[in-house]
Design an enzyme around this catalytic site. Sequence first.
Site, short mmCIF file in Angstrom:
data_model
loop_
_atom_site.label_atom_id
_atom_site.label_comp_id
_atom_site.label_asym_id
_atom_site.label_seq_id
_atom_site.Cartn_x
_atom_site.Cartn_y
_atom_site.Cartn_z
N LYS A 47 0.76 -1.25 0.09
CA LYS A 47 -0.01 0.08 -0.05
C LYS A 47 0.74 1.22 0.06
O LYS A 47 0.43 2.20 -0.55
CB LYS A 47 -0.97 -0.01 1.15
CG LYS A 47 -1.95 -1.01 1.35
CD LYS A 47 -2.93 -1.06 2.52
CE LYS A 47 -3.67 -2.16 2.60
NZ LYS A 47 -4.84 -1.88 3.66
N ASP A 104 -9.78 2.21 2.41
CA ASP A 104 -9.64 1.62 3.80
C ASP A 104 -10.45 2.60 4.94
O ASP A 104 -11.09 1.90 5.89
CB ASP A 104 -8.21 1.44 4.30
CG ASP A 104 -7.55 0.11 3.59
OD1 ASP A 104 -8.32 -0.81 3.15
OD2 ASP A 104 -6.51 0.09 3.44
N ASN A 153 -2.49 3.10 24.35
CA ASN A 153 -1.44 2.01 23.61
C ASN A 153 -0.40 1.62 24.46
O ASN A 153 -0.09 2.48 25.53
CB ASN A 153 -0.77 3.04 22.45
CG ASN A 153 -0.12 1.76 21.52
OD1 ASN A 153 -1.10 0.98 21.00
ND2 ASN A 153 1.24 2.15 20.93
P1 ATR Z 1 -1.30 -2.42 12.18
O1 ATR Z 1 -0.70 -2.18 10.97
O2 ATR Z 1 -2.38 -3.72 12.39
O3 ATR Z 1 -1.79 -1.53 13.20
P2 ATR Z 1 1.00 -2.36 14.10
O4 ATR Z 1 1.51 -1.03 13.31
O5 ATR Z 1 2.24 -3.30 14.00
O6 ATR Z 1 -0.03 -3.25 12.93
O7 ATR Z 1 0.41 -2.17 15.38
C1 ATR Z 1 -0.21 -3.19 16.14
C2 ATR Z 1 -0.94 -2.57 17.40
O8 ATR Z 1 -1.19 -3.54 18.38
C3 ATR Z 1 0.01 -1.59 18.29
O9 ATR Z 1 -0.67 -0.37 18.80
C4 ATR Z 1 0.60 -2.30 19.07
O10 ATR Z 1 1.15 -1.91 20.45
P3 ATR Z 1 2.60 -1.21 20.41
O11 ATR Z 1 2.28 0.26 19.52
O12 ATR Z 1 2.87 -0.89 21.77
O13 ATR Z 1 3.62 -2.21 19.65
C5 ATR Z 1 -0.57 -3.33 19.68
N1 ATR Z 1 0.15 -4.63 20.20
C6 ATR Z 1 0.85 -5.68 19.47
N2 ATR Z 1 1.04 -6.72 20.38
C7 ATR Z 1 0.56 -6.16 21.60
C8 ATR Z 1 0.80 -6.54 22.80
N3 ATR Z 1 1.15 -7.89 23.01
N4 ATR Z 1 0.36 -5.95 23.91
C9 ATR Z 1 -0.30 -4.68 23.86
N5 ATR Z 1 -0.24 -4.14 22.49
C10 ATR Z 1 -0.01 -4.68 21.59
#
Ligand code: ATR
Length: 281
Positions: A47, A104, A153
Amino acid sequence: MQNAGLDELGLNWRYLAFDVLPEHLVPALEGTRSMRYVGLNLTVPHKLLALEWVDLLDQSARKWGAVNTVRFEGKDPDEKWVPLGQAEDPNAFHTIRSVGFNTDADAIATSINQDLGLSLNGSHCVLLGAGGAGRVAALKLAESGVESLYLINRTASKAMAIAEELRGAFPELRVATDYPNAGEKIDLVLNATSLGLKASDALPFDPEALNLEQASHAYDMIYQPTQTPFLKKAHEAGCRTSNGLGMLLYQGAAALEIWTGQAPPIETMRKALCRHLDTRS
Ligand code: ATR
């Protein structure tokens, strides 16, 4: 979903999925142009890469900084650009351009609207997650007239960066990067984290800090599993709930409309999508 929609519209087209490595993206796209594809969809990480490749960016792609839909257009003898999907003979054109769109972001608001029956204008929302999906959701919620937005977050600095961006672009919006007060009424809790994809995942919020009984609606961007632990808890707390299937549906339906110029058969597409996901789960 797309093939069911195409059948319903009576079009002799096919929607096919290909795995393309990022380093092969440009020749793959050039191939689709040469083969007179009507258009295509792209997913992560393409994208962003496609932003550079398309000849023209629709304002939706410019606004959201990503291209998930491409439409090919041919130049007719009057120098007018005609979408190939709406042309009599796509092979009659010598010059083809690619136009990048993004369907999206709008799909998030459409799904919340249609599937939860919630009007975002003037609402109070808690958004869980500040990754790529979380940022687009935050901007779309703000654009839809949300009155207050609580951004939560794991990595607080990412929520703060989005909060800053929102304060600059939407001065009327109240933005916080902590949980609402106990007892404060919340219209929507939206999960944009990846927590819930696996059954063993923790909840995407701190249950000590947020009581879902404060909220009337809950939305999870995850659509498989169809009910995450977050949605289950929200349902038990009396919230109206929806998973993210509608987001997938509405972004696809909008793409179909961009290619065909016709109203997409939403319910046929929804049924096909549900059938497909049922057979996978
Ligand atoms: P996407 O494009 O799907 O948004 P991403 O940019 O990797 O994927 O974002 C994943 C989200 O899930 C983020 O908000 C991430 O939190 P962080 O910014 O702290 O990494 C959150 N996330 C993923 N695994 C997590 C976990 N184990 N606990 C809490 N938050 C989690």
